[in-house]
Enzyme design. Structure first.
Site, PDB file in Angstrom:
ATOM      1  N   ALA A  70       0.879  -1.170   0.000  1.00 37.33           N
ATOM      2  CA  ALA A  70       0.000   0.000   0.000  1.00 37.33           C
ATOM      3  C   ALA A  70       0.919   1.224   0.000  1.00 37.33           C
ATOM      4  CB  ALA A  70      -0.904  -0.008   1.221  1.00 37.33           C
ATOM      5  N   CYS A 130      -5.990   3.784 -10.025  1.00 43.16           N
ATOM      6  CA  CYS A 130      -5.926   4.863  -9.034  1.00 43.16           C
ATOM      7  C   CYS A 130      -7.335   5.312  -8.659  1.00 43.16           C
ATOM      8  CB  CYS A 130      -5.184   6.069  -9.589  1.00 43.16           C
ATOM      9  SG  CYS A 130      -3.560   5.683 -10.201  1.00 43.16           S
ATOM     10  N   ASN A 192      -2.998  -6.034 -12.581  1.00 45.65           N
ATOM     11  CA  ASN A 192      -2.340  -5.246 -11.535  1.00 45.65           C
ATOM     12  C   ASN A 192      -2.458  -6.026 -10.223  1.00 45.65           C
ATOM     13  OD1 ASN A 192      -1.295  -2.968 -10.116  1.00 45.65           O
ATOM     14  ND2 ASN A 192      -2.282  -1.602 -11.581  1.00 45.65           N
TER      15      ASN A 192
HETATM   16  C1  LIG Z   1       5.986  -2.209  -4.302  1.00 46.08           C
HETATM   17  C2  LIG Z   1       5.136  -2.169  -5.538  1.00 46.08           C
HETATM   18  C3  LIG Z   1       4.958  -0.957  -6.209  1.00 46.08           C
HETATM   19  C4  LIG Z   1       4.158  -0.897  -7.369  1.00 46.08           C
HETATM   20  N1  LIG Z   1       4.007   0.296  -8.027  1.00 46.08           N
HETATM   21  C5  LIG Z   1       3.273   0.342  -9.183  1.00 46.08           C
HETATM   22  C6  LIG Z   1       3.140   1.566  -9.930  1.00 46.08           C
HETATM   23  O1  LIG Z   1       3.736   2.611  -9.603  1.00 46.08           O
HETATM   24  N2  LIG Z   1       2.347   1.556 -11.049  1.00 46.08           N
HETATM   25  C7  LIG Z   1       1.709   0.407 -11.483  1.00 46.08           C
HETATM   26  O2  LIG Z   1       1.028   0.432 -12.514  1.00 46.08           O
HETATM   27  N3  LIG Z   1       1.847  -0.773 -10.810  1.00 46.08           N
HETATM   28  C8  LIG Z   1       2.608  -0.824  -9.687  1.00 46.08           C
HETATM   29  N4  LIG Z   1       2.760  -2.025  -9.019  1.00 46.08           N
HETATM   30  C9  LIG Z   1       2.142  -3.255  -9.568  1.00 46.08           C
HETATM   31  C10 LIG Z   1       3.165  -4.085 -10.353  1.00 46.08           C
HETATM   32  O3  LIG Z   1       3.661  -3.364 -11.472  1.00 46.08           O
HETATM   33  C11 LIG Z   1       2.572  -5.420 -10.856  1.00 46.08           C
HETATM   34  O4  LIG Z   1       1.523  -5.152 -11.777  1.00 46.08           O
HETATM   35  C12 LIG Z   1       2.008  -6.269  -9.718  1.00 46.08           C
HETATM   36  O5  LIG Z   1       2.878  -6.247  -8.593  1.00 46.08           O
HETATM   37  C13 LIG Z   1       1.766  -7.743 -10.127  1.00 46.08           C
HETATM   38  O6  LIG Z   1       2.952  -8.332 -10.626  1.00 46.08           O
HETATM   39  P1  LIG Z   1       3.994  -9.210  -9.727  1.00 46.08           P
HETATM   40  O7  LIG Z   1       3.188 -10.248  -9.012  1.00 46.08           O
HETATM   41  O8  LIG Z   1       4.942  -9.760 -10.740  1.00 46.08           O
HETATM   42  O9  LIG Z   1       4.625  -8.242  -8.773  1.00 46.08           O
HETATM   43  C14 LIG Z   1       3.548  -2.087  -7.850  1.00 46.08           C
HETATM   44  C15 LIG Z   1       3.745  -3.298  -7.169  1.00 46.08           C
HETATM   45  C16 LIG Z   1       4.519  -3.358  -6.036  1.00 46.08           C
HETATM   46  C17 LIG Z   1       4.710  -4.687  -5.341  1.00 46.08           C
END
Ligand SMILES: Cc1cc2nc3c(=O)[nH]c(=O)nc-3n(C[C@H](O)[C@H](O)[C@H](O)COP(=O)(O)O)c2cc1C
Length: 305
Positions: A70, A130, A192
């Site tokens: 978060a 968002c 996401n």
């Molecule tokens: C710490 C953190 C910060 C993130 N910041 C963003 C962001 O700034 N913009 C966005 O579109 N997604 C953001 N995400 C989502 C990731 O880009 C991704 O879509 C999501 O974590 C699922 O993929 P994963 O399981 O490979 O992490 C964030 C995820 C994490 C864990």
């Protein structure tokens, strides 16, 4: 030798593996830990028109096979992004994608318009998860009307390839995918983090300062895989998979299901070299199974029945 390159929206990626937004910060924070020049590209942390402070701590919590975050999209804002963050990537030989966030439609459009004038981001990925402050905080991407508004405004603001990063928190992603494409998306990122929470039973309080967070990591992979499958049947634009991929097997599964590119995120916190290893594993798989071009894996799933 297998040809690993993939071209979507006129952009050539040296291979299909990208780092997901929010993981590699603005691209310089992981120097020496992960070699971005061996990957297809890097999606930068979300940028908003003004700087955002983010949510109250704690902002992270570990969960079985995943994590909650978060962060609240804390970021330096557009001016610092343009003046400091993008120039710092000048010599980096990989595709850079900017990630756009906003609280109003106008904020999203302003960021897209400013980034449009910059030659470095090859594409703009719009995070529509968002909260919309003009509509009681409901995420733009979970309502067809606000999704149309935000994507149309971003489309009008940029001629760069526009990727819309869909929200997984909807009952059926297909109409949202079709809406984003009708409003001008050139590609869809699916998906996401998944809305979630954790509770500390001893203190009887939510673990996260924000109460709710987003679940990511291997726990969400099967959910993301299904969303990619549904989206691939609903629209005709390229799909970029995001959710729980930890290695080459997940990348192959995402590609067979219809993804052209695969983003890796949470896994980097425990294994920064995982994306590079995924590229190697993907190449070996393609070689072993007779795919001379990795692009031929896209949508090559043999459906049952
Ligand atoms: C710490 C953190 C910060 C993130 N910041 C963003 C962001 O700034 N913009 C966005 O579109 N997604 C953001 N995400 C989502 C990731 O880009 C991704 O879509 C999501 O974590 C699922 O993929 P994963 O399981 O490979 O992490 C964030 C995820 C994490 C864990």
């Amino acid at each position: 030798m297998t040809n690993l390159s993939i071209t979507i929206n006129g952009i050539e990626f040296r291979n299909p593996i990208l780092v997901a937004s929010g993981i590699a910060g603005y691209g310089t924070e992981w120097d020496g830990l992960c070699d971005f020049e061996k990957l297809g590209g890097v999606v930068l942390k979300g940028v908003s028109r003004e700087p955002w402070a983010g949510n109250a701590p704690p902002r992270l919590a570990e969960t079985p096979s995943g994590m909650l975050n978060a962060i609240g999209l804390e970021n330096v804002g557009l001016d610092a992004f343009l003046d400091e963050k993008l120039p710092a990537l000048e010599g980096l030989d990989t595709v850079i994608v900017a990630n756009v966030v906003g609280r109003t439609v106008a904020e999203y459009a302003d960021v897209c318009e400013a980034l449009d004038k910059h030659d470095r981001p090859a594409a703009l990925e719009v995070n529509v998860s968002c909260p919309n402050v003009e509509s009681s905080g409901i995420a733009f991407g979970t309502n067809i009307n606000t999704l149309t508004e935000v994507v149309s405004a971003c489309r009008a603001a940029t001629g760069k390839p526009l990727w819309v990063k869909l929200s997984p928190g909807v009952s059926d992603i297909a109409p949202f995918a079709a809406t984003a494409v009708d409003a001008g998306a050139d590609a869809l990122t699916v998906a996401n983090t998944i809305p979630a929470m954790a509770i500390d039973v001893e203190s009887r309080r939510p673990v996260l300062g924000n109460t709710y967070g987003g679940l990511s990591g291997p726990a969400v992979f099967p959910v993301a895989l299904r969303l990619v499958h549904v989206t691939a049947h609903a629209v005709d634009v390229p799909i970029i998979a995001s959710g729980g991929a930890v290695g080459w097997r997940d990348a192959v599964a995402f590609m067979l299901t219809g993804a052209s590119l695969v983003q890796m995120g949470t896994v980097l916190f425990s294994a920064p070299a995982a994306p590079e290893a995924a590229v190697t594993g993907l190449a070996e798989y393609a070689e072993r199974t007779g795919f001379k071009e990795v692009s031929k894996l896209v949508g090559a799933l043999i459906n049952k029945g």
